[in-house]
Design an enzyme around this catalytic site. Structure first.
Site, PDB file in Angstrom:
ATOM      1  N   LYS B  91     -42.941 107.793  75.444  1.00 21.07           N
ATOM      2  CA  LYS B  91     -41.543 107.347  75.486  1.00 21.07           C
ATOM      3  C   LYS B  91     -40.630 108.543  75.779  1.00 21.07           C
ATOM      4  CE  LYS B  91     -39.657 108.344  71.052  1.00 21.07           C
ATOM      5  NZ  LYS B  91     -39.857 108.044  69.668  1.00 21.07           N
ATOM      6  N   ALA B 354     -40.146 102.286  61.615  1.00 18.52           N
ATOM      7  CA  ALA B 354     -40.010 103.300  62.653  1.00 18.52           C
ATOM      8  C   ALA B 354     -39.332 102.736  63.895  1.00 18.52           C
ATOM      9  CB  ALA B 354     -41.396 103.837  63.018  1.00 18.52           C
ATOM     10  N   GLU B 355     -38.626 103.592  64.617  1.00 25.51           N
ATOM     11  CA  GLU B 355     -37.913 103.204  65.842  1.00 25.51           C
ATOM     12  C   GLU B 355     -36.938 102.053  65.574  1.00 25.51           C
ATOM     13  OE1 GLU B 355     -38.099 104.939  68.528  1.00 25.51           O
ATOM     14  OE2 GLU B 355     -39.874 106.143  68.118  1.00 25.51           O
ATOM     15  N   GLY B 356     -36.303 102.106  64.428  1.00 36.16           N
ATOM     16  CA  GLY B 356     -35.361 101.054  64.041  1.00 36.16           C
ATOM     17  C   GLY B 356     -36.028 100.061  63.117  1.00 36.16           C
TER      18      GLY B 356
END
Lengths: 257, 372, 321
Positions: B91, B354-356
């Site tokens: 990413k 994680a990641e929001g």
């Protein structure tokens, strides 16, 4: 060093079944993969190339779909591939296959070493290596479990028999078939997978190679398969041993051999 | 089959083999040790797995995101930690190729084949809400000077190049690239998380780290956009990883229920067990459909952030619940640390955060639906 | 077109006769139906394998004597065999499917330009044709193969498929056909050494002695290790023994441990729970020892001994050479 690696495409392990009605092999929908032992041969070739320089050429005989396996070998980092492919070659047994591959190796020319897997996991014959060696009149080492380059044109290979291990010295050109114990084949890396599609895959037919029609395909195959069937499933038949320990052991050892 | 399809099939096969030989046998050990065994990460590098999505002009393989997502899906069936490590790297590379200046990409991306790149937003003062960012970037001649503290970075400590979300003097958001070898760069502490225990998650402390002007990704003021983009890219891959975890859970439940008998009946012939297996299989299929859709939308240059949020929101819940059901199928063995089910639940649980968080996913999904 | 004989290649390693060759002589006699059975032995002068081979009652033995056969290459052996077989082609030629047999036979096949079926599990005559029953796809599929037009009909046959039986009733003629040993310049055997077995991983071990809770004692561990050493195998355990000081997780057989595929597995005091059974289903021969005659392990075994593990181990140690 110019190395030819003979490879075969086989059905993915354990996926082959017999149709209980027709007694035919069910082949549809089965992904072809490179014969696992052939990966050991490719790995051996790549290591020899790293040591001595030169070129690794993959060679296979079969339908166009065999390009899949050749591509796998190219993605392991072989340099180029040759596929001998024609309807006339269909139905070849080991003798006809060995003849065809030997002719292709002659056509490739100036080959120093021919490497093959010890056997294919589908037919389990292990005959093609020695047949190719016989046709080419080359020395052979079968079932090699180590290969070392002694000089520019000598190789010492180890071969394990049932109770002994042999050191065999051959002068190149030579034919060597390899066991899986020889090495651990490398993975195809993502970059090599992409690059394998830029490498040459040459397709030859029987006319390109001037093959004798009497020695190829079904005509050139002395053996015929008369029937194919599933083996009888045997559950374990338990034999109860005598209560006296010594008698039990004697009977056991007798029956085990 | 097209060439691309052939190449993707070969990549998936390669990742499956690598996972079966190198990762799956270490899955339990990685969880128990809370780290990758020595040499494992080097084998990942040596076999070119960091290069899957890296464009070929930088020495990469240049596979597209659908192939990358499918690859991480297969890897996660064997070991989710390593798949998350690669997710963090992939990413981040996406943000370079989308926002990086050519001089920066030429300088850095060739090393992305053997060095991990990471993206960091979170700070001790708040979650991943970027508004509360206290990391500062001060313009000094042609350079930027960055000072701040970033935590909970996926691959923090393992990664060598970090994208840092910062605020500029005029309170605008911007992302800067720092290298671990720059003066003023320091690693902080590694988190002791309950799941994905192989993936290092750690802290980076920046004390007046000076970076050249081209280390700015995109423009000043684009920081939040880049952050959102990185989130969406991460969530697609996390969906793939979650589908892999569910697949692993399903495999364990099926194997056990075929071998284990209640008196003479194999467990899978019991309706109560079938209900659980079917639930897990449906969850696997739904998660797979969501991540693949997200990846396809991204490759086709369509909007994919909402699908990505769905893949992670749905997938993380489904993977936790499926793990719980698989545990129940195994009974007491499932509750034992000797069997992998319990750690799969802990692994999946990480991705509800994680990641929001799930809540943030659901907010974004709702906003997107209302705006339609 | 052929001389109607069934030839069997006698494989030697030093002076050791490969048992499969003797098994094939007995099998050939059983299916011969009047066809003469001929053993062919390429050997060094001092070996004189014919004295033993003749006890198995072939009609004839052809000995090819040259001291260089002690360490001959595949080409040298197949060349010699080709010389004695090319003119008078036997009807059938059988080899053991050993490494050596599987190396020499196809080389000879190419010289003779005939068919060869490798690794057969059965052979029988149907009229004049030798039906060669061969497993393929890792023993999942069986094929019947014949070689209708060319002779000899060649096959390699898997070791220990048949039993060798001595036969003193037959009279064996011994002949020395004319041949010339052609030294192969491009290959030579540098050395031949005995194998030292050092399998370090239980999942690769050819022989496994497995201990369960029912047989655990200091003495049995010792005896099991001795037996494993004698058989060139390894000792493994079921799950309950992994927390004993002598064993660890690496030694565990079963679902959360190792899956094994030995030729011989001896289970001692193992009940046979499903988690264990999964780990042993690929074992070829399974022998189980348990004091409980109803132990589930017996249903998964080829041989069952209901009794004491110590007594069984002691008897094994006494009987195994």
């Amino acid at each position: 060093m110019k190395i030819v690696v003979g490879i075969k495409q086989v059905p993915q392990a354990d996926s082959v079944k017999i149709d209980p009605q027709t007694n035919n092999l069910i082949r549809s929908g089965i992904q072809g993969v490179i014969n696992p032992f052939d990966k050991n041969a490719i790995e051996a070739a790549l290591r020899l190339r790293a040591q001595a320089g030169g070129e690794v050429i993959l060679l296979s005989m079969g339908p166009d779909s065999y390009v899949t396996s050749l591509r796998d070998g190219l993605a392991m980092d072989a340099d180029q591939a040759v596929l001998v492919s024609s309807r006339a070659l269909g139905g070849a047994d080991t003798l006809a296959t060995g003849y065809t591959l030997a002719k292709a190796i002659e056509a490739i020319g100036d080959v120093d070493l021919v490497l093959l897997g010890r056997q294919s996991v589908d037919a389990d014959t292990g005959q093609v290596g020695p047949i190719v060696a016989a046709y080419l009149g080359l020395p052979q080492v079968t079932f090699a479990e180590s290969i070392s380059l002694e000089s520019a044109n000598t190789i010492i290979a180890k071969r394990q028999l049932d109770t002994v291990i042999q050191d065999i010295k051959v002068t190149t050109p030579a034919v060597i078939t390899v066991r899986s114990e020889l090495n651990r084949p490398r993975y195809e890396t993502p970059v090599n997978i992409k690059q394998s599609f830029d490498k040459a895959v040459t397709v030859w037919s029987e006319t390109d190679l001037n093959l004798d029609p009497e020695q190829i395909g079904q005509a050139g195959s002395p053996t015929k398969v008369t029937s194919v069937y599933a083996p009888e499933k045997k559950g374990r038949q338990t034999t109860t041993l005598p209560t006296d320990p010594t008698q039990a052991v004697v009977e056991l050892l007798n029956k085990l051999n | 089959m097209t060439v691309i399809e052939d190449q993707n099939r070969m990549l998936i096969q390669m990742v499956k083999e690598f996972t079966a030989n190198e990762l799956a046998p270490l899955d339990m050990e990685i969880d128990q040790k809370g780290d990758y065994p020595a040499g494992l990460f080097q084998r990942v590098i040596d076999n070119g797995l960091l290069k899957i999505t890296l464009p070929s002009q930088y020495g990469g393989a240049g596979f597209d995101y659908t192939a990358a997502a499918d690859a991480l899906n297969k890897m996660a069936i064997g070991n989710a930690s390593m798949a998350v490590t690669l997710e963090g790297h992939f990413k981040t590379i996406e943000q370079f190729t989308k926002y990086g200046q050519p001089s920066l990409n030429d300088k850095y991306l060739p090393s992305a084949g053997h060095r991990i790149f990471a993206f960091s937003m979170t700070e001790p003062s708040g979650g991943s809400n970027p508004k509360g960012i206290s990391t500062r970037a001060v313009k000094q001649g042609d350079n930027w000077v960055i000072t701040g503290d970033k935590i909970m970075i996926t691959n923090g400590g393992l990664a060598e190049v970090y994208c840092i979300l910062s605020k500029t003097e005029d309170d605008q958001m911007a992302v800067f690239v720092v290298d671990k070898d720059m003066p003023g760069f320091q690693f902080g502490k590694r988190e002791d998380f309950i799941g994905l225990r192989g993936t290092p998650v750690g802290e980076v402390v920046l004390d007046h780290v000076v970076v050249p002007a081209d280390h700015l990704l995109g423009k000043v003021g684009q920081g939040l956009e880049i952050g959102d983009n990185a989130h969406a890219d991460a969530r697609v891959l996390m969906g793939a990883i979650l589908a892999g975890i569910i697949e692993h859970e399903l495999g364990i439940a099926i194997n056990y229920s075929k071998e284990r008998k209640a008196l003479t009946t194999p467990l899978y012939q019991l309706q109560v067990i079938q209900e659980k297996i079917a639930d897990i299989a449906i969850a696997r299929q739904n998660t797979r459909a969501l991540y693949q859709k997200g990846a396809q939308q991204k490759v086709a240059n369509q909007l994919y952030a909402e699908t990505a949020a769905m893949a992670k929101s749905y997938g993380s819940r489904a993977a936790v619940r499926s793990g719980d059901e698989a545990l129940q199928v195994l009974g007491g063995y499932g509750y034992s640390r000797e069997y992998p089910v319990e750690h799969l639940i802990r692994d999946a649980r990480a991705m509800e955060l994680a990641e929001g968080t799930i809540e943030k996913m659901n907010l974004e999904i709702t906003n997107a639906e209302i705006a339609k | 077109m052929d001389n109607n004989e069934i030839w069997v290649y006698v494989e030697l390693s030093g002076s050791r006769i490969e048992p499969t060759s003797l098994q094939l002589i007995t099998k050939a006699k059983a299916i011969a139906d009047g066809r003469p059975v001929v053993a062919v032995i390429p050997e060094a002068t001092t070996v004189q394998a014919e004295t033993i081979v003749s006890q198995y009652g072939p009609d004839k033995i052809e000995i090819l004597v040259d001291d260089r056969f002690a360490e001959a290459t595949d080409e040298e052996v197949s060349d010699a065999l080709f010389q004695v077989m090319d003119k008078q082609r036997p009807n059938t030629l059988l080899f053991p499917a050993t490494i050596l047999g599987r190396s020499i036979a196809p080389r000879l096949q190419a010289k003779l330009q005939t068919g060869l079926t490798g690794d057969c599990l059965d052979i029988y005559f149907k009229d004049t044709l030798l039906v060669q029953v061969k497993p393929t796809y890792g023993d999942n599929i069986m094929c019947d193969i014949v070689c209708p037009d060319r002779r000899p009909q060649m096959a390699t046959v898997r070791p220990n498929t048949f039993r060798a039986v001595q036969d003193s009733s037959a009279t064996t003629k011994i002949e020395k056909p004319i041949f010339e040993f052609h030294k192969e310049e491009a290959a030579s055997i540098l050395s031949t050494k005995p194998i030292i077995n050092s399998s370090a991983n239980i999942s690769d071990a050819k022989t496994v002695i497995a201990l369960g809770r029912g047989a655990y004692s200091e003495k049995n561990v010792k005896l099991a290790n001795q037996l494993a050493a004698k058989l060139g195998g390894m000792v493994g355990v079921s799950r309950p023994l992994t927390d004993k000081p002598e064993f660890g997780h690496d030694d565990q057989i079963g679902q959360s441990g190792n899956t094994i595929a030995p030729d011989l597995l001896i289970n001692l005091g193992i009940s046979g729970a499903v988690q264990y059974a999964v780990g042993i289903k690929n074992a070829k021969k399974v022998v189980s020892v348990n004091t409980d005659k109803d132990a589930p392990i017996f249903a998964q075994s080829d041989f069952a001994y209901v009794g004491d593990a110590t007594e069984f181990l002691t008897a094994m140690l006494g009987q195994v050479r």
